[in-house]
Design an enzyme around this catalytic site. Structure first.
Site, mmCIF file in Angstrom:
data_model
loop_
_atom_site.group_PDB
_atom_site.id
_atom_site.type_symbol
_atom_site.label_atom_id
_atom_site.label_comp_id
_atom_site.label_asym_id
_atom_site.label_seq_id
_atom_site.Cartn_x
_atom_site.Cartn_y
_atom_site.Cartn_z
ATOM 1 N N ASP A 88 -19.593 6.068 -23.016
ATOM 2 C CA ASP A 88 -20.619 6.848 -23.697
ATOM 3 C C ASP A 88 -21.311 5.885 -24.678
ATOM 4 O O ASP A 88 -20.724 4.878 -25.069
ATOM 5 C CB ASP A 88 -19.971 8.002 -24.451
ATOM 6 C CG ASP A 88 -20.961 8.773 -25.298
ATOM 7 O OD1 ASP A 88 -22.045 9.092 -24.796
ATOM 8 O OD2 ASP A 88 -20.647 9.023 -26.481
ATOM 9 N N ASP A 138 -16.155 9.340 -27.540
ATOM 10 C CA ASP A 138 -15.738 9.557 -28.928
ATOM 11 C C ASP A 138 -14.788 10.743 -29.071
ATOM 12 O O ASP A 138 -14.305 11.019 -30.158
ATOM 13 C CB ASP A 138 -16.955 9.741 -29.853
ATOM 14 C CG ASP A 138 -17.863 10.883 -29.419
ATOM 15 O OD1 ASP A 138 -17.367 11.781 -28.705
ATOM 16 O OD2 ASP A 138 -19.043 10.880 -29.779
ATOM 17 N N ASP A 145 -17.328 14.659 -25.521
ATOM 18 C CA ASP A 145 -17.137 14.076 -24.191
ATOM 19 C C ASP A 145 -15.887 14.599 -23.502
ATOM 20 O O ASP A 145 -15.403 13.999 -22.547
ATOM 21 C CB ASP A 145 -17.045 12.539 -24.295
ATOM 22 C CG ASP A 145 -18.373 11.917 -24.682
ATOM 23 O OD1 ASP A 145 -19.397 12.324 -24.125
ATOM 24 O OD2 ASP A 145 -18.379 11.025 -25.547
#
Length: 619
Positions: free
Chosen positions: A321, A513, A517
């Protein structure tokens, strides 16, 4: 020393005394075979009780093809042919091997437990009249606690009074203390170093960070790795095969080779069974995995199971990400481009619409707005994941979000053509301008990317950010692939495409994180959550948790996993190789029962020592 180990010491000690006593009377009892048998049966019964008990439990579960069965068959057979001393001695040395195994596992778990001893014994509860020492389990949400210098923080809390420095090393592996002030979060298991603090309890003891971390590490070994299961399956089929081979050794040579003594070949067949005991293999595999998990925890890396240690060693693709993972997730307003209003008015309207959001972009807008936001101005807030926010501000319909949100809502606007994240604003259905914000790449991300490229691993970025910003970050970090402007469901779909295209033996890891997610973390072969300290979503969804926002710790995690698997494979090859060698010697009558057990103990000890380098992985 645990009760189980103490009991085993006692059994072996008493059994050894009786065994030595039987040996000392051997020359006087040479003609009395019954008495001699009884003298050796006494130590045999004392030391073999646990082996027979485990065997009975295995029979009830139909899981009895193991080393206990081999030892029982071999020693009973030895008694039947008059090899009493060898039978009792073989069982004695077998039990010594089990004791060594228990000690090795105990010390490994103790070393992990010592490091993970982060759960405090008591807490100082502030009452109306005095300070009361209570068990952390008795604290309730909203209670005020007093944390003195040197105290371990009992539960997750927020500072309400005082300033101090906190040592979070036991949680994160980070040696540098951090300063805290009123409003800052405190995590259980940390140590207050300097000033006195008052803090309000935010989580119950059982839900606090320290308690959950310890539970994760303690239960990690319950998830067996593929290699560990392979060793268990190997033993399941290996045991009946060697029993059959042992029986063939006993009956075929006397039948096929005239003049050979039947008793001699029966004894060799029994030695064959003893030599075949797979103890060295069975103990070394789980010990190495346990050591790897312990080594990782000392680095501030929580691995939820042995299977994830193995999977990480096979990972060829790392998907990241962007916001909060590759970048710090701390946005700063770089430019404001209003239309038909001033910059201050555009920022004020956008900040008001985002007043209730916890997204990093919303936080940056509110921080940049100089005037304090009156929440009474804001009503009917709707948040659309992956798009933005709708709200009424001062009675006007306001839309704040990304490029896709403007298109979806039918707003006519001019897209920003500058690098950075553009936050578009529309008021009463009319485009009002955009605010350009920037994020900062984390300091140690470049080191991680260089290491991945050096070791021929792919680095991929999935982000909801715009194409221009995503490609600028990807280019700076030299990433292999980048996919931008993705909604949360798009990320899952893209990840599934990667997983479907890879070879069966390859694994894919997603690094996020741990807050927004969770779906992707759960879908990946390995979900790695960064900055998992206190993040419930990370602790639940991820398989591996980095307790600090330092992506480069992934390097240590990979090294530990590969080192663990290397140790396991070396142990398996050495153990199986030595077994084959011993079986050949047993067939030709070149070893005794005691020699065979001694050799097995030697294999076990060497494998344990080979596993210890993982356990002692440097800080």
């Amino acid at each position: 020393m645990g009760k189980e180990v103490k009991r085993k010491w006692l059994e072996i000690g008493v059994g050894t005394l009786f065994y030595l006593a039987a040996l000392s009377t051997r020359k006087y009892q040479s003609q009395e075979k019954t008495i001699q048998c009884i003298l050796y049966l006494i130590p045999y019964i004392i030391i073999s009780f646990e082996t027979y008990w485990e065997m009975l439990k295995g029979i009830r579960k139909f899981q009895f093809f193991n080393e206990n069965l081999l030892m029982i068959l071999a020693t009973i057979g030895a008694f039947c042919i008059g090899k009493n001393a060898e039978a009792a001695g073989a069982m004695l040395f077998f039990q010594i091997g089990i004791l060594i195994e228990k000690i090795a596992f105990g010390r490994t778990k103790k070393s992990i437990a010592k490091f993970m001893d982060i759960r405090p014994d008591s807490a100082n509860l502030k009452t109306d009249t005095e300070e009361e020492s209570v068990l952390p389990e008795k604290l309730n949400i909203g209670d005020v606690i007093i944390i003195k210098p040197g105290d371990r923080i009992p539960v997750d809390a927020v500072v309400t009074f005082g300033n101090s420095t906190i040592d979070k090393k036991a949680l994160t592996g980070e040696y540098e203390p951090v300063e805290v002030k009123p409003g800052d979060r405190l995590y259980s298991g940390s140590i207050n170093l300097s000033g006195g603090l008052e803090a309000k309890v935010k989580k119950l003891y059982r839900d606090s960070t320290a308690s959950r971390i310890v539970d994760l590490v303690e239960n990690a070994n319950n998830k067996k790795a593929e290699t560990e299961n392979l060793a268990a399956r190997f033993t399941k089929y290996y045991t009946p095969v060697v029993i059959l081979l042992g029986i063939l050794v006993m009956i075929l040579p006397p039948m096929m080779l005239p003049g050979h003594e039947t008793e001699k070949w029966i004894y060799r067949g029994l030695i064959f069974l003893v030599a075949a005991c797979p103890s060295g293999l069975l103990v070394s595999v789980p010990l190495a995995f346990l050591g790897g998990i312990g080594a990782a925890s000392r680095q501030g890396i929580l691995i939820k199971g042995c299977d994830y240690v193995e999977a990480l060693s096979k990972t060829e693709t790392f998907v990241f990400d962007k916001t909060g993972t590759l970048t710090e997730g701390v946005f700063h307003v770089r430019a404001i481009e209003p239309k038909n209003m001033t910059e201050a008015e555009l920022l004020d309207i956008a900040s008001a619409a985002e007043a209730y959001s916890t997204h990093p972009i919303a936080l940056s807008l509110r921080e940049s707005c100089k005037s304090e936001i009156d929440l009474g101005r804001v009503d009917a807030v709707q948040e659309f994941s992956g798009f933005g926010i709708k709200a009424k501000v001062d009675g006007k319909d306001v839309i704040v979000g990304n490029y896709k949100f403007m298109v979806r809502e039918g707003i006519f606007f001019a897209p920003a053509n500058r690098s950075g994240t553009a936050v578009y604003v529309a008021v009463s259905g009319e485009y009002a301008g955009y605010i350009l914000i920037d994020d900062v790449i984390r300091k140690d991300v470049r080191r991680l990317m260089q290491w991945l490229h050096k070791h021929n691993m792919e680095a991929v970025m999935l982000t909801g950010d715009n194409e221009e910003t995503a490609h600028a970050v990807a280019k700076e970090l030299r990433m292999d692939y980048v996919y931008a402007e993705l909604l949360p469901e798009d990320k899952v779909e893209q990840l599934e495409e990667f997983i479907d295209s890879q070879m069966e033996s390859e694994k894919l890891a997603f690094v996020g994180d741990g807050i927004n997610d969770a779906p992707v973390l759960a879908r990946a072969d390995i979900g790695i959550a960064m900055g998992g300290l206190g993040a419930d979503a990370a602790l639940e969804a991820a398989d591996i948790i980095l307790m600090e926002d330092e992506p480069s710790r992934i390097i240590n995690a990979i090294r530990i996993s590969r080192g663990t698997l290397r140790s396991v494979k070396e142990n398996m090859i050495f153990a199986v190789g030595m077994k084959v060698f011993l079986l050949v010697l047993a067939f030709f009558g070149l070893v005794t029962m005691q020699n065979a057990i001694f050799a097995d103990m030697g294999v076990m000890l060497l494998n344990i020592l080979n596993s210890f380098w993982v356990i002692k992985y440097p800080e």
